[in-house]
Enzyme design. Structure first.
Site, mmCIF file in Angstrom:
data_model
loop_
_atom_site.group_PDB
_atom_site.id
_atom_site.type_symbol
_atom_site.label_atom_id
_atom_site.label_comp_id
_atom_site.label_asym_id
_atom_site.label_seq_id
_atom_site.Cartn_x
_atom_site.Cartn_y
_atom_site.Cartn_z
ATOM 1 N N THR A 186 0.702 -1.182 -0.155
ATOM 2 C CA THR A 186 0.047 -0.139 0.085
ATOM 3 C C THR A 186 0.951 1.273 -0.043
ATOM 4 O O THR A 186 1.985 1.150 0.539
ATOM 5 C CB THR A 186 -0.775 0.321 1.010
ATOM 6 N N GLU A 331 -5.907 -3.561 0.283
ATOM 7 C CA GLU A 331 -6.219 -4.646 1.301
ATOM 8 C C GLU A 331 -7.457 -5.191 0.981
ATOM 9 O O GLU A 331 -7.954 -6.325 1.650
ATOM 10 C CB GLU A 331 -6.460 -3.782 2.735
ATOM 11 N N LYS A 439 -13.126 18.983 10.572
ATOM 12 C CA LYS A 439 -14.001 19.282 11.845
ATOM 13 C C LYS A 439 -14.374 20.875 12.320
ATOM 14 O O LYS A 439 -13.323 21.226 12.804
ATOM 15 C CB LYS A 439 -13.724 18.535 13.178
ATOM 16 N N TRP A 444 -18.847 17.680 11.075
ATOM 17 C CA TRP A 444 -17.956 17.240 10.092
ATOM 18 C C TRP A 444 -18.228 17.879 8.824
ATOM 19 O O TRP A 444 -19.415 17.812 8.224
ATOM 20 C CB TRP A 444 -17.998 15.712 9.979
#
Lengths: 542, 542
Positions: A186, A331, A439, A444
C-alpha cells in the site's frame, strides 16, 4: 458428513488453463514499450507462461519465493502474473512511480529474488540496482535486439532469450489454495509501506465476484482495456477475470495519454475499460478537443479515488459511456462496492441515476460492510449518518506481510479509514478519508463534496480541500485550486459558485490558486503534503 | 507461505445474509398452492429462515441430518433451502413425480428424518407415509386454516404454526465449507436411484459460475422465474444465485400450464426464466394461440434435455426472447456448458447464430471437459469427432451417497454418458445419450438429430427415435411420433421430410404413430421404455 464433490483447489493456474482450452484463439493485444502493437492469443500466452515458469525455477525461485515486476500493462506482464503465481512463487508488483528510496525499501522488505522490468525502467533500475540486495537476477522484458549494449547491472538477462531457452512442457503444480500468490504494497502516507499478501483462493473468489453482472460484468463478448496499471492492485483483477471469461484484452503499455488511449480504444473496438479519474480526465479532454466519438466503448469502471460528478455526467451524457463508480482498496484485492443499477433505477430519469452514480454503490457478494461512530457503534443505513467504513470477506486482508503494523482487525472487521454513508438500499457513499475530514465547530465537513463542486466549475482543472486551523471553529476548509490553462477565475467567483450547493457554513473560508497539486504513485492527490505546506496558513476569517 | 487474507468458509447461509443486508427490500413473489399470489422480501425470508432453522433443531435434527422436501417452487421451499442447509442439516429434495415405490426407497436410503411437503402432495404423502420408516415428523407447508381436519399421518405438523412458535434470534453456525449441504437423487433409468451429495463449497462456487455474464447472467436488475423445479437439481442454482445477486424472484408453484405461466411472466415483469423444453412447448403454444406477446422477457435458459432447434427459432425470431441452450446433469450441480455468444458471433447473421445455438455451448470456468473414444483416447475438437463426454471440476460429483455404484471417476474425470462433438471454439454439441446411439453397420447415427428434424415438422407434437434390431445393419432407427391434435401426417410424408437434411442412410426405416410418449419424472422422454415396448418390432427393411 462431507459432500461428495470433486476437490479442486482454487488456483491461478486453473484460470489460465481454462482460457487456453476454451478460449485459445481469443486475442491479447499490447502496445509495447518497443513502440509497436503486438498481437498474441491465450493459447500462446499459456505456452509462454509455462516456459516462463521454467525460467523462474531455473533462476532458483521455488514455492513461496518472491519475484518482483516493474512493468506497464502488456502481455509479458500478464505472462509473469501466471508464470510466477501459477508455479507457486509470489508475484510482487512494484510501482514504478515510487521514489527509488521506497522501491529499494519495499524490494528489500519483500526479499525479492528476481526483478523483471520493462525497457522504460532501465534507467530507474540501473540507478537503484545496487541497493536491491536480495535481488539475484535482473531480467529486462524485451528481446535481444532491444537490450542495451552495456549496463551497470551485473549479468542483466534478456526475457525473450530466457523464454526461448525453455520448452513449454510443464505441469502447473497442485497448490494449497491458501498459499500466497501475490504481494502488493500500500502507498501508505504515514509510516512504512505495508505489504498485502493475496492467496490463490482470494484471487479466484475475487475474480468470480468481479466478473459478475452487477460488478465489472465481464464476458467473452468484451474487449477490455485496463488503464489501471497491473502494478496497482493487480489491475483490479482484470488480468484474472480475462482468463476466467475469455475476453479479448488490450493493454496500453506506457501510452496513457489521451491520444494513445483513444487510438487503441477505437482501433481494437474496446467495449470496457477501468481506471482512476485522473487518467480519464486526459482522455476526455483529448476526445472533446478533437470532437471524437467512442464508437464501441460501452462502459468504464472508475475508482481509486472518488470520481467527480462532472466526469460521470460527461461520460454518460456527452459520450454514452456507462460509468461504474467503484470503491475498494489494496487490502481488499481491491473490489468492495460497485454502483450498478437495480431494476427500479432503470425506470428513473437520467438525472436521478446520475445522482445515484455519485455513490460508490452496493457491496458485491463476498464483501460485507458497516459504518461505525467513534465508539465503534454501528450506525444506521439512512443516507445521512456518516461513520468509518469497516469491511470483511474472503478477499480482505487480515494482516500485513511480516506482521507490519500489527493486527489491523476490529472484531474481525477491517477498518478502511474511509468515512461513508449508506442508504436504505445499501448504496455506500464515501464522504471522506477519515484523516481528511474537516471538523468545524464540532461538526464534520466532507472535503470530497467541496472538491467535487469546485471540479464542476468550467475553469477548474483540479481542486483539493483541506482543513486549516481556526481560532474559533477549530478547523475550517481551505480550497486549493489548479486553474485550466488560460482560465480566468477569481476567488470570489469560485466561492459564489458554492452558493445553494452546500450549507453556507460548508463554504470554504479561502481559495489558493496553485500551479499543481502533488499526486501520489497511484494518481491520488496527496493531501498530506498540502496539509504540511499550508500548516501555518492564516485564513481571512481567523 | 500462506496468504494473509481473511478466512471465511463458503457457506449457503452467507448467501442469505448477503441478500438480507444488501437487498432486504427486494421482492419474492409466489403463486401458492393455496391459490393466491404471495409477496415477501429477502429481509422477511431471512428472518423466517432463522425461525425455521430453530424448528428443524427443535424437531431433533442436527448437523448432517437429512431433511426431505416434497414441494413446488415457492418462498416456503426457498426458506427450507436456507434453513436446512444453513443450519448444517442436509436438504433432500424429493421429486413428487416419482412413483410411491421410488419415493419410499429414496427417503429410506437417505434416512430422511423430517419431511416438509406442499398441500398438493397430501394424498401422495398419506399413501406412502407408513413406508417412510425413518421420517419422524411430517410437516405440511401451509397455515392452520388449510390443514386437513384429520389425516392418517400421525402427528401431522403445521408449517406456519411451527415457524410462529420460534423467534428469529438465531446465529447461523460457522460450518466447514466441505460439509454436505444438500442431496438430490438422479432419476437413474437402470438400477437404484443414486444420491448426489453437494457441499456448501460446491454450491457457492457453482452459484458464482452460474451467475456470470456468459452463463445465466443474473443481476439485481433481473426478475427471475425458475420454471425448472426446486426438486430438480436445486432449480439449476437459481435459489442460490438469487441471494447472491439480489434478483427479484417469482415462483410459479404448481401453475406450470401455459396460461398460468404467461400471466405470471407479464404480471411480475419477468426478465429471465429457465426450464426444460417440454414446459416451454406448452407456454409457446398458449402464447401463439392467443396472439400474446412477451413484453419484459429477455432470455430463457433451456436445458435438461436437448432443445429442439424449432423451439429456439420460435423463441428468438417470433418472440425476441434470447435462448441460452445449456447442458449439465444432477452430478454437476448441474451447470456445465451454456451456449452464449462471443464477440465474433455478434457480427454474424441471425441464421448463423441460430445454427450455433443448437449446440449446448462452452464450458463455464470451473468445468473442464473432453471427449474420448471407446478406448478412452481423447478426440480432437473438430466439430465432427463424436465421443463420450467427460467432465471435471469443483461442483462435479466424485461419487454417490453411501458409495452406491462405486467410484464413477476415470482418471479424475466424470463420465457423463452423453455423446458429444466439440468445435474449435470449444462449443459442445450433445449428439446422443451413449445408450441411445443407433449403431448401423458399424457407424453411429445420432437419435437427437433425427428427433429434432421430426419435431420441426408442423404436424408433429413429439418425436422419439430408437434403435431397433436389424438383420443386416445390426441396428436401424425407428421413429415414434405423437401427432398434433387434428394433424394429418403420413409415414411417407414424414420420411420424405428428412430428404436433404441428413445422409440418406440416417433416414429412419419406419414411423410409428402413438398417442403419447412416456416422460420421466424430470420431463425427459423415457426411451428405455420405448425400447422395451418396441423390442420385437420388425422393420419393413428387415
Amino acid at each position: 458428513m462431507f459432500g461428495l464433490m470433486q476437490q479442486h483447489p482454487l488456483s491461478i493456474a486453473s484460470l489460465l488453463m481454462h482460457a487456453e482450452r476454451h478460449h485459445g484463439a481469443q486475442e491479447i493485444v499490447s502496445r509495447r514499450v518497443e513502440g509497436d502493437i503486438h498481437r498474441t492469443d491465450y493459447a500462446t500466452l499459456a505456452a509462454r507462461s509455462r516456459q516462463l515458469a521454467k525460467v523462474v525455477a531455473a533462476l532458483g525461485v521455488g514455492i513461496g519465493g518472491r519475484v518482483a515486476t516493474l512493468a506497464w500493462n502488456g502481455y509479458r506482464h500478464m505472462e509473469l502474473y501466471y508464470a510466477i503465481s501459477g508455479s507457486g512463487a509470489i508475484l510482487h508488483t512494484l510501482n514504478p512511480r515510487l521514489h527509488a528510496d521506497q522501491l529499494s525499501y519495499i524490494a528489500g522488505h519483500a526479499e525479492d529474488q528476481l526483478l523483471f522490468f520493462d525497457l522504460s525502467f532501465l534507467p530507474l533500475v540501473e540507478a537503484v540496482a545496487e541497493r536491491l540486495e536480495t535481488v539475484r537476477h535482473f531480467v529486462l522484458m524485451t528481446d535481444r535486439e532491444h537490450m542495451p549494449a552495456s549496463s551497470p547491472i551485473p549479468g542483466l538477462l534478456c526475457y525473450e532469450e530466457l523464454v526461448a531457452d525453455q520448452d513449454d512442457r510443464y505441469d502447473w503444480p497442485q497448490l494449497d489454495e491458501n498459499l500466497a500468490s501475490s504481494l502488493c504494497y500500500t502507498s501508505g502516507t504515514t509510516g512504512h509501506p505495508k505489504g498485502v499478501l493475496y492467496s490463490h483462493r482470494s484471487t479466484v473468489l475475487h475474480a468470480f465476484a468481479g466478473a459478475l453482472p452487477d460488478a465489472l460484468n465481464c464476458s467473452a463478448r468484451d474487449v477490455i482495456l485496463p488503464v489501471v496499471p497491473m502494478f496497482h492492485v493487480n489491475a483490479w483483477s482484470l488480468p484474472y477475470v480475462a482468463c476466467m471469461v475469455g475476453a479479448k484484452m488490450v493493454y496500453p503499455g506506457p501510452g496513457l495519454d489521451g491520444k494513445s488511449l483513444y487510438e487503441l480504444f477505437e482501433g481494437e473496438q474496446v467495449t470496457m475499460s477501468a481506471g482512476v479519474p485522473t487518467v480519464w480526465q486526459g482522455l476526455l479532454d483529448y476526445v472533446d478537443a478533437g470532437k471524437h466519438r467512442f464508437s464501441t466503448m460501452k462502459r468504464t469502471v472508475i475508482g481509486g479515488s472518488a470520481c467527480p460528478p462532472a466526469m460521470i455526467r460527461r461520460f454518460e451524457l456527452d459520450h454514452g459511456v456507462h460509468v461504474l463508480h467503484a470503491w475498494g482498496m489494496t487490502e481488499m484485492s481491491p473490489l468492495g462496492t460497485v454502483c450498478s443499477f437495480r431494476n427500479k433505477h432503470l425506470a428513473q430519469t437520467a438525472e436521478q441515476r446520475l445522482a445515484l452514480q455519485n455513490k460508490q454503490g452496493q457491496a458485491i457478494y463476498g464483501v460485507d460492510m458497516k459504518i461505525v461512530d467513534a465508539d465503534g457503534t454501528e450506525l444506521p443505513w439512512d443516507d445521512v449518518s456518516s461513520g468509518e467504513l469497516l469491511v470483511r470477506g474472503p478477499w480482505i486482508a487480515r494482516g500485513y506481510y511480516r506482521d507490519e503494523g500489527g493486527d489491523p482487525l476490529v472484531d474481525g472487521w477491517f477498518p478502511t479509514g474511509d468515512m461513508a454513508t449508506i442508504d436504505a438500499d445499501g448504496y455506500m457513499h464515501i464522504t471522506d478519508r477519515a484523516k481528511d475530514v474537516i471538523k468545524s465547530g464540532g461538526e464534520w465537513i466532507g472535503s470530497i463534496d467541496l472538491e467535487n463542486i469546485a471540479s464542476a466549475h468550467p475553469q477548474v482543472a483540479m481542486a483539493a480541500c483541506i482543513a486549516v486551523r481556526h481560532p474559533k471553529w477549530d478547523e475550517r476548509p481551505l480550497l486549493i485550486v489548479v486553474k485550466k490553462p488560460g482560465g480566468e477565475l477569481s476567488r470570489e467567483a469560485l466561492l459564489a459558485f458554492y452558493r445553494d450547493k452546500v450549507p453556507s457554513w460548508w463554504i470554504p473560508d479561502d481559495v489558493v490558486f496553485v500551479d499543481s497539486i502533488p499526486l501520489g504513485a497511484t494518481g491520488k492527490m496527496q493531501k498530506i503534503k498540502l496539509r504540511e505546506q499550508f500548516r501555518d496558513y492564516v485564513l481571512p476569517t481567523s
